[in-house]
Scaffold this motif. Structure first.
Motif, mmCIF file in Angstrom:
data_model
loop_
_atom_site.group_PDB
_atom_site.id
_atom_site.type_symbol
_atom_site.label_atom_id
_atom_site.label_comp_id
_atom_site.label_asym_id
_atom_site.label_seq_id
_atom_site.Cartn_x
_atom_site.Cartn_y
_atom_site.Cartn_z
ATOM 1 N N ALA A 22 8.189 -20.721 -22.922
ATOM 2 C CA ALA A 22 9.552 -20.691 -23.657
ATOM 3 C C ALA A 22 9.047 -21.328 -25.229
ATOM 4 O O ALA A 22 8.467 -22.657 -25.098
ATOM 5 C CB ALA A 22 10.401 -21.669 -22.956
ATOM 6 N N PRO A 23 9.700 -20.905 -26.102
ATOM 7 C CA PRO A 23 9.467 -21.665 -27.459
ATOM 8 C C PRO A 23 10.429 -22.820 -27.773
ATOM 9 O O PRO A 23 10.036 -23.655 -28.322
ATOM 10 C CB PRO A 23 9.914 -20.404 -28.435
ATOM 11 N N MET A 24 11.465 -23.115 -26.885
ATOM 12 C CA MET A 24 12.316 -24.280 -27.124
ATOM 13 C C MET A 24 12.928 -24.496 -25.821
ATOM 14 O O MET A 24 12.874 -23.594 -24.855
ATOM 15 C CB MET A 24 13.274 -23.873 -27.999
ATOM 16 N N LEU A 25 13.010 -25.963 -25.803
ATOM 17 C CA LEU A 25 13.694 -26.353 -24.534
ATOM 18 C C LEU A 25 13.014 -26.055 -23.123
ATOM 19 O O LEU A 25 13.385 -25.896 -22.274
ATOM 20 C CB LEU A 25 15.257 -25.702 -24.151
ATOM 21 N N TYR A 26 11.565 -26.161 -23.502
ATOM 22 C CA TYR A 26 10.596 -26.001 -22.436
ATOM 23 C C TYR A 26 10.368 -27.378 -21.468
ATOM 24 O O TYR A 26 10.648 -28.355 -22.195
ATOM 25 C CB TYR A 26 9.301 -25.556 -23.046
#
Length: 332
Positions: A75-79
């Protein structure tokens, strides 16, 4: 004259953060609502993730995502492990930027955006696997239902505690093949059953709100969603149990690494899932049992959100009117 003692900084921060969370879930709902009914669940989810991540930049916390969109390489964000916030108290963050991506894509009920906060170390680090869950509302005897009981026993005990007959009970669960036997037995016992196509966070919360008429939520769904549900249940003093369900040894090993020293097969109580002081917020994307969906008008939109604090037990429903002519950001 003695010095007066005001509220502690944490209490003030706690209250402020609860309202800041609403802005985070509102941002995700407004962004994903533009994809409602378009049949493109990945685009809807991507819009929600990006909007939620941007909104977190203004929240005064030193936050770390422990329930999120996956590992860093997924995931690029909120991983999981990502740091968010503008600085402040250390908090663990659990998010589902769009719970019910299919519901949003098909313009079906109960798509919501969800965020929960707890002080560092108080959320179960749940891998992206299944969890068996059972939820009932507040003001019931402790242990009135139990994962290890049969569905018939749980319904009988719950009906007795509520002063009802089993025929008066409404059970909620996901409409899945794995639940068919349980559904058949619940109906044979006399209970009514409400089936959800997706969205078991909303289903679990519904079991704790009188306005929903749901008496019990039972069934297996995502473990990350189980933690989010537990955060909400903590705020309304309901009851919940969970147990991780493993498909293979690699899943069990991952759970052990995420929670060292803990038995991965143990039955999880509510405080095992979400402990300490907890904040929870959800905003409706499509209208459902829990919340109204985003209503889009020329140059503005109306949102409907739920925000709760475990410390006070307060449940607030907030209607937001968003004027895109004056808002510092607006969905493109």
């Amino acid at each position: 004259m003695s010095d007066s003692i005001g509220p502690s900084p944490f209490v003030v921060s706690d209250r402020n953060l609860a309202l800041e969370l609403v802005r985070v879930t509102e941002a995700a709902a407004l962004a994903s609502a533009r994809w409602t009914g378009r049949g493109r669940k990945n685009d809807a989810d991507g819009a929600a993730v990006e909007a939620m991540r941007t909104a977190f930049d203004t929240v005064a916390i030193d936050g770390m995502v422990v329930i999120g969109e996956g590992e860093m390489d997924e995931a690029p964000m909120l991983y999981i492990g990502e740091k968010v916030g503008s600085g402040g108290p250390g908090m663990d963050i659990a998010v589902d930027p769009l719970e019910g991506t299919n519901l949003c894509a098909k313009d079906m009920p109960n798509a919501i955006t969800v965020v929960a906060l707890a002080e560092r170390g108080n959320f179960l680090h749940a891998p992206d696997i299944y969890m068996d869950k059972i939820v009932v509302g507040p003001n019931l005897p402790d242990g009135v239902v139990d994962l290890d009981n049969s569905i018939e026993t749980n319904l009988k005990n719950l009906a007795k505690a509520k002063g009802k007959s089993v025929q008066d009970l409404l059970l909620c669960t996901l409409d899945r093949e794995r639940h068919e036997e349980m559904i058949t037995r619940a109906r044979a016992a006399g209970a009514r059953v409400r089936l959800l196509t997706d969205g078991d966070v909303a289903g679990g919360i519904a079991a704790c709100l009188d306005t929903s008429q749901v008496d019990i939520y039972v069934g297996s769904g995502g473990a990350p969603e189980g933690v989010l549900t537990a955060a909400a249940i903590r705020c309304v003093e309901g009851q919940m149990q969970g147990r991780l369900l493993f498909e293979d040894d690699s899943q069990r090993e991952r759970a052990c690494k995420m929670n060292p020293g803990k038995d991965p097969d143990r039955k999880l109580g509510l405080h095992d899932l979400a402990a300490g002081s907890v904040l929870f917020s959800a905003t409706g994307v499509t209208t459902g049992t829990l919340l109204r969906g985003v209503r889009q008008l020329p140059h503005q939109a109306i949102t409907h959100s739920l925000v709760m604090r475990s410390k006070s037990g307060t449940v607030r429903f907030i209607e937001g009117h968003h004027n895109f002519k004056t808002k510092t950001w607006a969905p493109q």
